[in-house]
Design an enzyme around this catalytic site. Structure first.
Site, PDB file in Angstrom:
ATOM      1  N   LYS A 253       0.863  -1.188   0.000  1.00 38.03           N
ATOM      2  CA  LYS A 253       0.000   0.000   0.000  1.00 38.03           C
ATOM      3  C   LYS A 253       0.896   1.234   0.000  1.00 38.03           C
ATOM      4  O   LYS A 253       1.748   1.391   0.862  1.00 38.03           O
ATOM      5  CB  LYS A 253      -0.897  -0.004   1.250  1.00 38.03           C
ATOM      6  CG  LYS A 253      -1.682   1.291   1.478  1.00 38.03           C
ATOM      7  CD  LYS A 253      -2.612   1.190   2.681  1.00 38.03           C
ATOM      8  CE  LYS A 253      -3.277   2.531   3.006  1.00 38.03           C
ATOM      9  NZ  LYS A 253      -4.162   2.478   4.181  1.00 38.03           N
ATOM     10  N   ASP A 258      -2.814  10.090   3.758  1.00 42.15           N
ATOM     11  CA  ASP A 258      -4.204   9.652   3.925  1.00 42.15           C
ATOM     12  C   ASP A 258      -4.959  10.685   4.767  1.00 42.15           C
ATOM     13  O   ASP A 258      -4.917  10.663   5.990  1.00 42.15           O
ATOM     14  CB  ASP A 258      -4.230   8.273   4.606  1.00 42.15           C
ATOM     15  CG  ASP A 258      -5.648   7.739   4.784  1.00 42.15           C
ATOM     16  OD1 ASP A 258      -6.586   8.336   4.203  1.00 42.15           O
ATOM     17  OD2 ASP A 258      -5.803   6.716   5.477  1.00 42.15           O
ATOM     18  N   LYS A 265     -10.197  12.653   8.260  1.00 42.47           N
ATOM     19  CA  LYS A 265      -9.701  12.247   9.576  1.00 42.47           C
ATOM     20  C   LYS A 265      -9.652  13.455  10.497  1.00 42.47           C
ATOM     21  O   LYS A 265      -9.311  14.545  10.065  1.00 42.47           O
ATOM     22  CB  LYS A 265      -8.288  11.665   9.443  1.00 42.47           C
ATOM     23  CG  LYS A 265      -8.231  10.257   8.895  1.00 42.47           C
ATOM     24  CD  LYS A 265      -6.813   9.724   8.946  1.00 42.47           C
ATOM     25  CE  LYS A 265      -6.705   8.368   8.278  1.00 42.47           C
ATOM     26  NZ  LYS A 265      -7.387   7.292   9.008  1.00 42.47           N
ATOM     27  N   ASP A 276       1.497   6.254   5.509  1.00 36.57           N
ATOM     28  CA  ASP A 276       0.565   5.326   4.871  1.00 36.57           C
ATOM     29  C   ASP A 276       1.114   4.704   3.581  1.00 36.57           C
ATOM     30  O   ASP A 276       0.435   3.912   2.936  1.00 36.57           O
ATOM     31  CB  ASP A 276      -0.772   6.035   4.618  1.00 36.57           C
ATOM     32  CG  ASP A 276      -1.971   5.134   4.871  1.00 36.57           C
ATOM     33  OD1 ASP A 276      -1.803   4.094   5.538  1.00 36.57           O
ATOM     34  OD2 ASP A 276      -3.072   5.468   4.397  1.00 36.57           O
ATOM     35  N   ASP A 335     -12.238   6.794   3.734  1.00 39.98           N
ATOM     36  CA  ASP A 335     -11.063   6.573   4.596  1.00 39.98           C
ATOM     37  C   ASP A 335     -10.621   5.107   4.593  1.00 39.98           C
ATOM     38  O   ASP A 335      -9.562   4.775   5.102  1.00 39.98           O
ATOM     39  CB  ASP A 335     -11.363   7.044   6.028  1.00 39.98           C
ATOM     40  CG  ASP A 335     -10.093   7.219   6.843  1.00 39.98           C
ATOM     41  OD1 ASP A 335      -8.989   7.188   6.246  1.00 39.98           O
ATOM     42  OD2 ASP A 335     -10.205   7.397   8.076  1.00 39.98           O
ATOM     43  N   GLU A 337      -9.451   3.503   2.183  1.00 39.78           N
ATOM     44  CA  GLU A 337      -8.925   3.597   0.812  1.00 39.78           C
ATOM     45  C   GLU A 337      -7.857   2.553   0.506  1.00 39.78           C
ATOM     46  O   GLU A 337      -7.644   2.207  -0.650  1.00 39.78           O
ATOM     47  CB  GLU A 337      -8.368   5.006   0.574  1.00 39.78           C
ATOM     48  CG  GLU A 337      -6.932   5.254   1.066  1.00 39.78           C
ATOM     49  CD  GLU A 337      -6.739   5.093   2.569  1.00 39.78           C
ATOM     50  OE1 GLU A 337      -7.736   5.214   3.305  1.00 39.78           O
ATOM     51  OE2 GLU A 337      -5.603   4.836   3.000  1.00 39.78           O
ATOM     52  N   ARG A 339      -7.676  -0.685   1.129  1.00 39.17           N
ATOM     53  CA  ARG A 339      -8.208  -1.921   0.541  1.00 39.17           C
ATOM     54  C   ARG A 339      -8.653  -1.685  -0.903  1.00 39.17           C
ATOM     55  O   ARG A 339      -8.632  -2.606  -1.722  1.00 39.17           O
ATOM     56  CB  ARG A 339      -9.352  -2.453   1.421  1.00 39.17           C
ATOM     57  CG  ARG A 339     -10.562  -1.561   1.511  1.00 39.17           C
ATOM     58  CD  ARG A 339     -11.431  -1.886   2.716  1.00 39.17           C
ATOM     59  NE  ARG A 339     -10.799  -1.463   3.984  1.00 39.17           N
ATOM     60  CZ  ARG A 339     -11.319  -1.661   5.186  1.00 39.17           C
ATOM     61  NH1 ARG A 339     -12.490  -2.270   5.302  1.00 39.17           N
ATOM     62  NH2 ARG A 339     -10.683  -1.247   6.262  1.00 39.17           N
TER      63      ARG A 339
HETATM   64  N1  BES Z   1      -4.300   4.350   6.889  1.00 38.16           N
HETATM   65  C1  BES Z   1      -5.419   4.074   7.704  1.00 38.16           C
HETATM   66  C2  BES Z   1      -5.110   3.104   8.843  1.00 38.16           C
HETATM   67  C3  BES Z   1      -4.118   3.576   9.856  1.00 38.16           C
HETATM   68  C4  BES Z   1      -4.529   4.315  10.953  1.00 38.16           C
HETATM   69  C5  BES Z   1      -2.791   3.231   9.744  1.00 38.16           C
HETATM   70  C6  BES Z   1      -3.612   4.714  11.899  1.00 38.16           C
HETATM   71  C7  BES Z   1      -1.870   3.639  10.682  1.00 38.16           C
HETATM   72  C8  BES Z   1      -2.292   4.384  11.765  1.00 38.16           C
HETATM   73  C9  BES Z   1      -6.537   3.471   6.873  1.00 38.16           C
HETATM   74  O1  BES Z   1      -6.622   3.939   5.583  1.00 38.16           O
HETATM   75  C10 BES Z   1      -7.812   3.809   7.552  1.00 38.16           C
HETATM   76  O2  BES Z   1      -8.126   4.955   7.623  1.00 38.16           O
HETATM   77  N2  BES Z   1      -8.505   2.778   8.052  1.00 38.16           N
HETATM   78  C11 BES Z   1      -9.734   2.957   8.752  1.00 38.16           C
HETATM   79  C12 BES Z   1     -10.768   2.068   8.109  1.00 38.16           C
HETATM   80  C13 BES Z   1     -12.158   2.359   8.546  1.00 38.16           C
HETATM   81  C14 BES Z   1     -12.627   3.659   7.958  1.00 38.16           C
HETATM   82  C15 BES Z   1     -13.040   1.224   8.117  1.00 38.16           C
HETATM   83  C16 BES Z   1      -9.528   2.577  10.210  1.00 38.16           C
HETATM   84  O3  BES Z   1      -8.990   1.509  10.490  1.00 38.16           O
HETATM   85  O4  BES Z   1      -9.888   3.377  11.053  1.00 38.16           O
HETATM   86 ZN    ZN Z   2      -4.817   4.609   4.789  1.00 37.64          ZN
HETATM   87 MN    MN Z   3      -7.743   5.745   5.457  1.00 38.40          MN
END
Ligand code: BES
Ligand code: ZN
Ligand code: MN
Length: 487
Positions: A253, A258, A265, A276, A335, A337, A339
């Site tokens: 990824k 992000d 966020k 990210d 968010d 994104e 996947r």
């Molecule tokens: N990049 C983030 C996940 C992340 C958060 C990585 C903190 C490292 C530190 C990812 O894209 C994300 O935002 N995931 C969300 C998914 C949710 C919206 C289903 C998450 O896990 O909060």
């Molecule tokens: Zn992300």
């Molecule tokens: Mn995200």
């Protein structure tokens, strides 16, 4: 920096000796130190200046000895040691060496501790200097000698990979630590091209135009809000192999920032989202290591790069896109994104390269920390044998990983309402598993493992081995995995 292995205590600026609680000099140490120095050290034990408490250090300046300093390090009670204790000890040694401005050091260790301690040492030497006006001086340490009871062929082999890690991991960490204002998806592609040219692997960049033509609308959609275009970067390395199918495909990824997209966020969650693109950086570092060490086989790296930005062109929550494999995705949360970009990367890789196995690495979820915290990487996948192999490799190189169940009910819960799939599902809670479950829809038959480094890629609070930001979680495991499946 040069590393060496030895069975005798060589002359150097500083000698490092470590002790568990209540341990003292053993006969071997005594004879190696020489009677006079050994006596001086023993005196400090007797006077209880040093008792081997965890984190305790004591520096001696023994006159007439072959070391300017002898540093005693405490390890606490062995039974109470944390899993990273040896890594932290190695990092502590690098701190002490730096403080002493040593040019050469000798570390007394043993079979059980050697490689973990050495990796910890390497991790601890790193400093992120890009944004510091001063302090660009190169470190003075030139030679590190590890002293073992016996030096076997296996140790020399391990040292090769440790040396390689010392060479590659700082550039990987620099790349991840670089702020998003200085690194966009096309920069990632350019850097990959430079590394490929220097280290000896082929780099192909699929730019936005090509992505659209191929039907990679999932990746394109995530990147559509940013002024820098998304891209998929293909790294191909081959040595002594005529195989048509890659031994392994590594997929990362590569979200250079992000914001969360229109599902923006909040403060407290957005600041470090330059991390990210960790997965893509780790994949690049893996290919670099394989090429520089001429590992035999055919290995593929795929970096799915985009910036998840907000603008009037950004994807809307609820937009539907068609992925490379023809499945439609309702992006109900912009968010989630990671996947979405990996969906195209996985199916494109499987269809066009038919790798024998695929592994992706991604800062996919924050939710993985609910299950495993900030020090253990979540592992999910489709084939037990491959999963076990990944976990085994992780253990061998001292990276903490743990499996989570990727059961079919979670996979089915990704079904969309107006589309084939939706990228998030309400009311399931198992966030890390749901991330992997979504990805499974983009893998047909290839054995596949997913590493969620959402908790482990970056440290918010400094540890002895990572003072700032990027940890390189996953890098050693991927390299070990490639060695396992090499020709
Ligand atoms: N990049 C983030 C996940 C992340 C958060 C990585 C903190 C490292 C530190 C990812 O894209 C994300 O935002 N995931 C969300 C998914 C949710 C919206 C289903 C998450 O896990 O909060
Ligand atoms: Zn992300
Ligand atoms: Mn995200």
């Amino acid at each position: 920096m040069k590393f060496a292995l030895s069975t005798s205590l060589t002359t150097s600026d500083v000698l490092f000796l470590s002790f568990f609680k209540s341990e003292t000099l053993n006969a071997k140490m005594k004879s190696a130190l020489g009677a006079k120095t050994a006596k001086q050290v023993e005196a400090r034990f007797k006077s209880k200046d040093f008792e081997g408490d965890e984190g305790q250090t004591l520096t001696l300046f023994p006159e007439g000895s072959k070391w300017k300093r002898v540093v005693l390090l405490g390890r606490g009670k062995n039974a109470e040691a944390v899993p990273q204790a040896t890594e932290f000890l190695g990092a502590k040694i690098s701190d002490c060496a730096k403080a002493a401005k040593a040019t050469s050091i000798t570390i007394l260790t043993d079979e059980a501790d050697f490689s973990e301690l050495a990796y910890g040492f390497v991790l601890g030497t790193y400093e992120f200097k890009r944004y510091k006006a001063q302090d660009k001086k190169t470190p003075s340490l030139e030679k590190v000698t590890f002293v073992l009871p016996t030096v076997k062929k296996g140790h020399c082999e391990q040292l090769t990979w440790i040396e390689s890690f010392e060479h590659v991991s700082p550039s990987v960490r620099d790349l991840i630590n670089t702020c998003a204002g200085d690194l966009n998806p096309m920069d990632m592609a350019k850097i990959a091209e430079q590394v490929g040219k220097k280290s000896g692997f082929k780099v192909t960049v699929l730019d936005l135009k090509k992505l659209r033509k191929l039907g990679c609308h999932a990746l394109a959609g995530v990147g559509q809000g940013a002024s820098s275009e998304p891209c998929m970067v293909i790294l191909e390395y081959r040595h002594k192999s005529k195989a048509k199918e890659p031994n392994i495909a590594f997929i990362g990824k590569g979200i250079t920032f992000d914001t969360g997209g229109l599902n923006l966020k909040p403060t407290g969650h957005i600041e470090t989202m330059n991390q990210d693109m960790t997965g893509a950086a780790i994949v690049l570092g893996t290919l670099q290591t394989l090429a520089e060490n001429k590992v035999p086989g055919y290995f593929l790296g795929v970096m799915a790069c985009a910036e998840n930005a907000i603008s009037d062109r950004a994807q809307h929550p609820g937009d539907v896109v068609k992925a490379y494999n023809g499945k439609t995705i309702e992006v109900n949360n912009t968010d989630a994104e990671g996947r979405v970009v990996l969906a195209d990367a996985l199916s494109y890789t499987e269809k066009n390269y038919k790798p024998k196995r695929m592994i992706d690495i991604a800062t996919l979820t924050g939710a993985v920390t609910v299950a495993l915290g900030y020090t253990i990487t979540g592992v999910m996948g489709t084939e037990q044998k491959f999963l076990d192999c990944v976990l085994d490799c992780a253990k061998r190189v001292h990276e903490r990983m743990w499996p989570l169940p990727l059961d079919e009910d979670f996979v089915k819960l990704c079904k969309g309402n107006c589309s084939d799939l939706k990228n998030t599902t309400d009311g399931v809670r198992a966030g890390a598993i749901m991330g992997a479950a979504f990805l499974k829809h983009f893998v047909e038959k290839t054995p596949w493992v997913h590493l969620d480094v959402g908790g482990t890629a970056w440290v918010e609070h400094p540890t002895p081995s990572t003072k700032y930001g990027a940890t390189t979680a996953g890098l050693r495991t991927l390299i070990e995995l490639a060695k396992h499946y090499a020709d």
